[in-house]
Scaffold this motif. Structure first.
Motif, PDB file in Angstrom:
ATOM      1  N   UNK A   1      12.752   0.273  -0.504  1.00 39.84           N
ATOM      2  CA  UNK A   1      12.909  -0.842  -1.437  1.00 39.84           C
ATOM      3  C   UNK A   1      11.580  -1.193  -2.119  1.00 39.84           C
ATOM      4  N   UNK A   2      10.497  -1.185  -1.346  1.00 41.23           N
ATOM      5  CA  UNK A   2       9.181  -1.494  -1.901  1.00 41.23           C
ATOM      6  C   UNK A   2       8.784  -0.454  -2.942  1.00 41.23           C
ATOM      7  N   UNK A   3       9.053   0.806  -2.633  1.00 42.01           N
ATOM      8  CA  UNK A   3       8.733   1.890  -3.570  1.00 42.01           C
ATOM      9  C   UNK A   3       9.626   1.808  -4.800  1.00 42.01           C
TER      10      UNK A   3
ATOM     11  N   UNK B   1      -4.480   2.827  -9.954  1.00 41.59           N
ATOM     12  CA  UNK B   1      -5.425   1.746 -10.208  1.00 41.59           C
ATOM     13  C   UNK B   1      -5.117   0.533  -9.338  1.00 41.59           C
ATOM     14  N   UNK B   2      -3.834   0.169  -9.228  1.00 39.57           N
ATOM     15  CA  UNK B   2      -3.450  -0.975  -8.399  1.00 39.57           C
ATOM     16  C   UNK B   2      -3.753  -0.715  -6.928  1.00 39.57           C
ATOM     17  N   UNK B   3      -3.542   0.515  -6.476  1.00 41.55           N
ATOM     18  CA  UNK B   3      -3.840   0.889  -5.089  1.00 41.55           C
ATOM     19  C   UNK B   3      -5.338   0.723  -4.822  1.00 41.55           C
ATOM     20  N   UNK B   4      -6.152   1.246  -5.738  1.00 39.29           N
ATOM     21  CA  UNK B   4      -7.608   1.139  -5.592  1.00 39.29           C
ATOM     22  C   UNK B   4      -8.029  -0.324  -5.542  1.00 39.29           C
ATOM     23  N   UNK B   5      -7.469  -1.141  -6.439  1.00 38.69           N
ATOM     24  CA  UNK B   5      -7.826  -2.559  -6.471  1.00 38.69           C
ATOM     25  C   UNK B   5      -7.401  -3.277  -5.192  1.00 38.69           C
TER      26      UNK B   5
ATOM     27  N   UNK C   1       0.835  -1.211   0.000  1.00 44.63           N
ATOM     28  CA  UNK C   1       0.000   0.000   0.000  1.00 44.63           C
ATOM     29  C   UNK C   1       0.864   1.254   0.000  1.00 44.63           C
ATOM     30  N   UNK C   2       1.884   1.257   0.843  1.00 49.20           N
ATOM     31  CA  UNK C   2       2.781   2.406   0.933  1.00 49.20           C
ATOM     32  C   UNK C   2       3.455   2.663  -0.412  1.00 49.20           C
ATOM     33  N   UNK C   3       4.027   1.601  -0.997  1.00 58.41           N
ATOM     34  CA  UNK C   3       4.754   1.750  -2.250  1.00 58.41           C
ATOM     35  C   UNK C   3       3.844   2.237  -3.379  1.00 58.41           C
TER      36      UNK C   3
ATOM     37  N   UNK D   1       3.017   5.956  -2.778  1.00 54.74           N
ATOM     38  CA  UNK D   1       4.142   6.833  -3.109  1.00 54.74           C
ATOM     39  C   UNK D   1       4.344   6.917  -4.626  1.00 54.74           C
ATOM     40  N   UNK D   2       4.260   5.786  -5.307  1.00 54.83           N
ATOM     41  CA  UNK D   2       4.440   5.781  -6.759  1.00 54.83           C
ATOM     42  C   UNK D   2       3.321   6.577  -7.427  1.00 54.83           C
ATOM     43  N   UNK D   3       2.093   6.415  -6.938  1.00 60.23           N
ATOM     44  CA  UNK D   3       0.947   7.127  -7.517  1.00 60.23           C
ATOM     45  C   UNK D   3       1.028   8.627  -7.262  1.00 60.23           C
ATOM     46  N   UNK D   4       1.524   9.023  -6.100  1.00 55.59           N
ATOM     47  CA  UNK D   4       1.549  10.448  -5.768  1.00 55.59           C
ATOM     48  C   UNK D   4       2.816  11.166  -6.201  1.00 55.59           C
TER      49      UNK D   4
END
Length: 89
Positions: free
Chosen positions: A59-61, A74-78, A30-32, A35-38
């Motif tokens: 590392x996750x980001x 989209x992946x975050x929403x899903x 969720x965090x990654x 961060x990628x989306x924002x």
């Protein structure tokens, strides 16, 4: 506001209302994605070995490098939707 931006904003609210706290790997995901989306690709120095949590978060980001911000939204929403339905933990 585009549809995905509205969904992303709603998912940010929904994640705070989950009935139970997701596992650590899901929280990292969720965090990654957030961060990628924002902010887009990870930048800045990677935290040192004394900052274990920061290192895992970075590392996750960084693993999402090159993922378009719209795709990350989209992946975050899903992922939030699957957590709400109890499909993911």
């Amino acid at each position: 506001m585009t549809d995905i931006n509205a969904q992303f904003a709603q998912a940010q609210q929904d994640v705070k209302q989950l009935p139970e706290r997701p596992g650590n790997l899901t929280l990292l995901r969720l965090y990654a994605l957030f961060k990628q989306a924002s902010e887009g690709d990870a930048r800045g120095d990677k935290p040192g070995f004394t900052d274990i949590v920061g290192k895992y978060k970075y590392d996750a980001w960084a693993a999402l490098k090159g993922t378009a911000q719209e795709a990350a939204k989209q992946q975050y929403v899903e992922l939030v939707e699957s957590l709400k339905s109890g499909a993911a933990t």
